[in-house]
Design a protein around this motif. Structure first.
Motif, short mmCIF file in Angstrom:
data_model
loop_
_atom_site.label_atom_id
_atom_site.label_comp_id
_atom_site.label_asym_id
_atom_site.label_seq_id
_atom_site.Cartn_x
_atom_site.Cartn_y
_atom_site.Cartn_z
N LEU A 58 0.83 -1.21 0.00
CA LEU A 58 0.00 0.00 0.00
C LEU A 58 0.87 1.26 0.00
CD1 LEU A 58 -2.71 -1.23 2.50
CD2 LEU A 58 -3.04 -0.82 0.05
N VAL A 59 1.99 1.22 0.72
CA VAL A 59 2.91 2.37 0.71
C VAL A 59 3.49 2.57 -0.69
CG1 VAL A 59 5.15 3.19 1.56
CG2 VAL A 59 3.46 2.30 3.17
N ILE A 60 3.87 1.48 -1.34
CA ILE A 60 4.39 1.58 -2.71
C ILE A 60 3.33 2.17 -3.63
CG2 ILE A 60 5.16 0.23 -4.71
CD1 ILE A 60 6.56 -1.64 -2.62
N PHE A 61 2.08 1.75 -3.46
CA PHE A 61 0.99 2.33 -4.25
C PHE A 61 0.91 3.84 -4.02
CE2 PHE A 61 -1.96 -1.66 -4.60
CZ PHE A 61 -1.00 -2.30 -5.36
N GLY A 62 1.03 4.27 -2.76
CA GLY A 62 1.01 5.69 -2.45
C GLY A 62 2.16 6.44 -3.09
N LEU A 63 3.33 5.82 -3.11
CA LEU A 63 4.48 6.45 -3.75
C LEU A 63 4.27 6.61 -5.25
CD1 LEU A 63 7.39 4.70 -1.82
CD2 LEU A 63 6.55 7.06 -1.54
N TYR A 64 3.60 5.64 -5.87
CA TYR A 64 3.30 5.77 -7.29
C TYR A 64 2.36 6.95 -7.54
CZ TYR A 64 5.86 2.13 -9.65
OH TYR A 64 6.87 1.41 -10.22
N ALA A 65 1.39 7.14 -6.66
CA ALA A 65 0.49 8.27 -6.82
C ALA A 65 1.26 9.59 -6.67
CB ALA A 65 -0.65 8.19 -5.80
N LEU A 66 2.13 9.66 -5.68
CA LEU A 66 2.93 10.88 -5.52
C LEU A 66 3.84 11.12 -6.71
CD1 LEU A 66 3.89 10.79 -1.73
CD2 LEU A 66 2.16 12.22 -2.85
N SER A 67 4.38 10.05 -7.27
CA SER A 67 5.22 10.18 -8.45
C SER A 67 4.41 10.70 -9.63
CB SER A 67 5.86 8.83 -8.79
OG SER A 67 6.68 8.93 -9.93
N GLY A 68 3.19 10.18 -9.80
CA GLY A 68 2.33 10.65 -10.88
C GLY A 68 1.95 12.11 -10.71
N ALA A 69 1.87 12.56 -9.46
CA ALA A 69 1.55 13.96 -9.18
C ALA A 69 2.77 14.86 -9.32
CB ALA A 69 0.96 14.09 -7.78
N GLY A 70 3.94 14.26 -9.51
CA GLY A 70 5.16 15.05 -9.65
C GLY A 70 5.77 15.48 -8.33
N SER A 71 5.29 14.91 -7.23
CA SER A 71 5.80 15.29 -5.91
C SER A 71 7.11 14.60 -5.57
CB SER A 71 4.76 14.96 -4.84
OG SER A 71 3.58 15.70 -5.06
N ILE A 72 7.36 13.45 -6.17
CA ILE A 72 8.62 12.74 -5.99
C ILE A 72 9.12 12.34 -7.38
CG2 ILE A 72 7.99 11.91 -3.68
CD1 ILE A 72 7.50 9.13 -4.93
N PRO A 73 10.38 11.91 -7.49
CA PRO A 73 10.89 11.54 -8.82
C PRO A 73 10.06 10.42 -9.47
CG PRO A 73 12.70 11.75 -7.27
CD PRO A 73 11.42 11.86 -6.48
N ARG A 74 10.12 10.39 -10.77
CA ARG A 74 9.37 9.42 -11.56
C ARG A 74 9.78 7.99 -11.23
NH1 ARG A 74 6.43 9.20 -16.21
NH2 ARG A 74 6.62 7.26 -17.36
N LEU A 75 8.79 7.15 -10.99
CA LEU A 75 9.03 5.73 -10.71
C LEU A 75 8.90 4.93 -12.00
CD1 LEU A 75 7.09 5.34 -7.34
CD2 LEU A 75 9.55 5.50 -7.68
N PRO A 76 9.51 3.75 -12.06
CA PRO A 76 9.44 2.92 -13.27
C PRO A 76 8.01 2.51 -13.60
CG PRO A 76 10.98 1.98 -11.66
CD PRO A 76 10.31 3.13 -11.01
#
Length: 144
Positions: A58-76
């Motif tokens: 679930l945390v990884i899912f949250g990180l993907y959402a933040l990545s999609g929002a541009g809040s953290i670097p782009r994930l694979p």
């Protein structure tokens, strides 16, 4: 309206669910309330291991959402990942249809409030992921 708010909200849902999953995995009483399988309830270390594994996902899912929002670097595989996450959450959220069918008397079954709340949270998260992914699709293209 800021279209990135959808993915930030989606991340919030995932992080909230991860925290709830952690609490449930650390408390056998909470796990029993949420109807964890008897095998997990009898083996506390397995309950923690499985519960924390779910929380990590679930945390990884949250990180993907933040990545999609541009809040953290782009994930694979960002866009594919967000489509998959949206689909998983929406499919789980569609269990709400069963609750409605039980209430209408079309099918027989027991309605548990914790199940209804869980289903609604998954449905809301799925909607936030799907709308956020759609609104931010172009911005998530790989920059060459």
């Amino acid at each position: 309206m800021n279209k990135k708010i959808w993915l930030k909200g989606a991340a919030g849902f995932s992080f909230f669910m991860a925290i709830c999953q952690t609490v449930i995995s650390l408390s056998p009483a909470a796990a029993a309330y949420f109807q964890a399988p008897p095998g997990l309830l009898e083996n506390r270390s397995q309950l923690v291991l499985v519960g924390e594994g779910a929380a990590l996902i679930l945390v990884i899912f949250g990180l993907y959402a933040l990545s999609g929002a541009g809040s953290i670097p782009r994930l694979p595989l960002l866009r594919l990942g967000l489509i998959g996450i949206s689909s998983l959450y929406l499919l789980r959220g569609l269990f709400f249809i069963l609750t409605v069918l039980i209430v209408l008397g079309i099918i027989e079954g027991e309605i548990l409030i914790q199940g209804v709340i869980s289903t609604l949270v998954f449905l809301a998260a799925g909607i936030a992921y799907a709308v956020g992914t759609a609104l931010n699709w172009r911005e998530m293209q790989i920059r060459r």
